[in-house]
Design a protein around this motif. Sequence first.
Motif, PDB file in Angstrom:
ATOM      1  N   LEU A   9       0.834  -1.193   0.000  1.00 24.26           N
ATOM      2  CA  LEU A   9       0.000   0.000   0.000  1.00 24.26           C
ATOM      3  C   LEU A   9       0.873   1.249   0.000  1.00 24.26           C
ATOM      4  O   LEU A   9       2.015   1.243   0.468  1.00 24.26           O
ATOM      5  N   THR A  10       0.337   2.332  -0.531  1.00 21.35           N
ATOM      6  CA  THR A  10       1.066   3.596  -0.619  1.00 21.35           C
ATOM      7  C   THR A  10       0.301   4.703   0.098  1.00 21.35           C
ATOM      8  O   THR A  10      -0.854   4.528   0.523  1.00 21.35           O
ATOM      9  N   LEU A  29       1.280  10.555   9.639  1.00 19.37           N
ATOM     10  CA  LEU A  29       2.006   9.319   9.917  1.00 19.37           C
ATOM     11  C   LEU A  29       3.415   9.572  10.429  1.00 19.37           C
ATOM     12  O   LEU A  29       3.998   8.734  11.107  1.00 19.37           O
ATOM     13  N   ARG A  30       3.966  10.732  10.077  1.00 21.07           N
ATOM     14  CA  ARG A  30       5.291  11.093  10.597  1.00 21.07           C
ATOM     15  C   ARG A  30       5.175  11.940  11.857  1.00 21.07           C
ATOM     16  O   ARG A  30       6.179  12.339  12.444  1.00 21.07           O
ATOM     17  N   PRO A  54       4.279   2.299   6.924  1.00 18.70           N
ATOM     18  CA  PRO A  54       5.188   3.198   6.199  1.00 18.70           C
ATOM     19  C   PRO A  54       6.478   2.507   5.797  1.00 18.70           C
ATOM     20  O   PRO A  54       6.960   1.609   6.489  1.00 18.70           O
ATOM     21  N   ASN A  55       7.029   2.924   4.673  1.00 18.36           N
ATOM     22  CA  ASN A  55       8.260   2.345   4.139  1.00 18.36           C
ATOM     23  C   ASN A  55       9.451   3.192   4.565  1.00 18.36           C
ATOM     24  O   ASN A  55       9.699   4.264   4.017  1.00 18.36           O
ATOM     25  N   LYS A  56      10.217   2.696   5.520  1.00 20.64           N
ATOM     26  CA  LYS A  56      11.348   3.459   6.035  1.00 20.64           C
ATOM     27  C   LYS A  56      12.552   3.466   5.095  1.00 20.64           C
ATOM     28  O   LYS A  56      13.504   4.216   5.302  1.00 20.64           O
ATOM     29  N   LEU A 115       4.863  -6.191  14.498  1.00 21.78           N
ATOM     30  CA  LEU A 115       4.636  -6.289  13.057  1.00 21.78           C
ATOM     31  C   LEU A 115       4.805  -4.949  12.372  1.00 21.78           C
ATOM     32  O   LEU A 115       5.444  -4.845  11.318  1.00 21.78           O
ATOM     33  N   PHE A 116       4.221  -3.918  12.955  1.00 21.18           N
ATOM     34  CA  PHE A 116       4.296  -2.578  12.371  1.00 21.18           C
ATOM     35  C   PHE A 116       5.750  -2.154  12.193  1.00 21.18           C
ATOM     36  O   PHE A 116       6.150  -1.670  11.120  1.00 21.18           O
TER      37      PHE A 116
END
Length: 341
Positions: A9-10, A29-30, A54-56, A115-116
Amino acid sequence: MTKPPKRPLTLRDVSEASGVSEMTVSRVLRNKGDVSEATRKRVQTAAKTLGYVPNKIAGALASQRVNLVAVIIPSLGNMVFPEVLAGISETLDDTELQPVVGVTDYSPEKEEKVLFEMLSWRPSGVIIAGLEHSDASRAMLSQAGIPVVEIMDVDGDPIDTCVGISHRRAGRKMAEEILAAGFRRIGFLGTKMPLDHRARKRFEGFTRTLGKEGVEIADQEFYSGGSALAKGREMTEAMLNRTPDIDFLYFSNDMIGAGGLLYLLEKGIDIPGQIGLAGFNGVELLQGLPRKLATMDACRREIGQKAAEIIAARQEDNASDEPVLIELSPKIEFGDTLRRG
């Protein structure tokens, strides 16, 4: 049946679900910028419902994946899981993949948190103990876009692929052998069931099989906390004081079973002539007991090996992503505490 392929997901997905801009989603989200509380809650609810993580490492790697395998287990104190980890590690040693372990303490809320954090690093796969998860955890796993292997259990609805044993069948097999040996006044001693789903399923299979033969559990003793010899001694003493005509004690794991065995030997009770015993897991550490405890091997190392093999195979360009269910068959070890029927 082949499940439809998933894509990660984006921000746009969360933006469309929450009805706000991608920039606002990013701020929420940040935890940056000035955003109203109502908007913040709307974005957070949409992200949780979708299973967005989120994609770190976005932009850092062309593949958008790191060579890590997230391994999520409920406990490191339980002697079951180190052997599972050994099977995973030795299999991944021949690959570029590296296992990283997260511990949930049997808590659904902690599982969500672990998981997150792990999925935010975009691992190449997930190996997670159990089939029961919260809605949020299931959403994250379903939308991760990577191989997910649930381990230790096959009695349920897997998200992708699972490797394990049927705990209901394990409980049934043990009940059949105990009945065949002539025992009828049977006590059960084990962990409280709400969060230990696999112990609960064994108990269900065990009691249903007894019931079909007209036998009911004569007494039961439950506890919270880790497996321990001292706890096994304490529970066994309590049960025998309450129900002195018990002729068999079935423990949910070997460690408390070993404690019960030591207590009975100390009291000079004939095993299995007067009282029989059995545990579960086939823990090798207990091979040095004065009597060999009857138990059932849970195929721990093999489960870890096969789970890691699936994750490694899925990394190949032409690999099939069709879900697989692998059920292993544990064997009863009669030891010195259960007569053969």
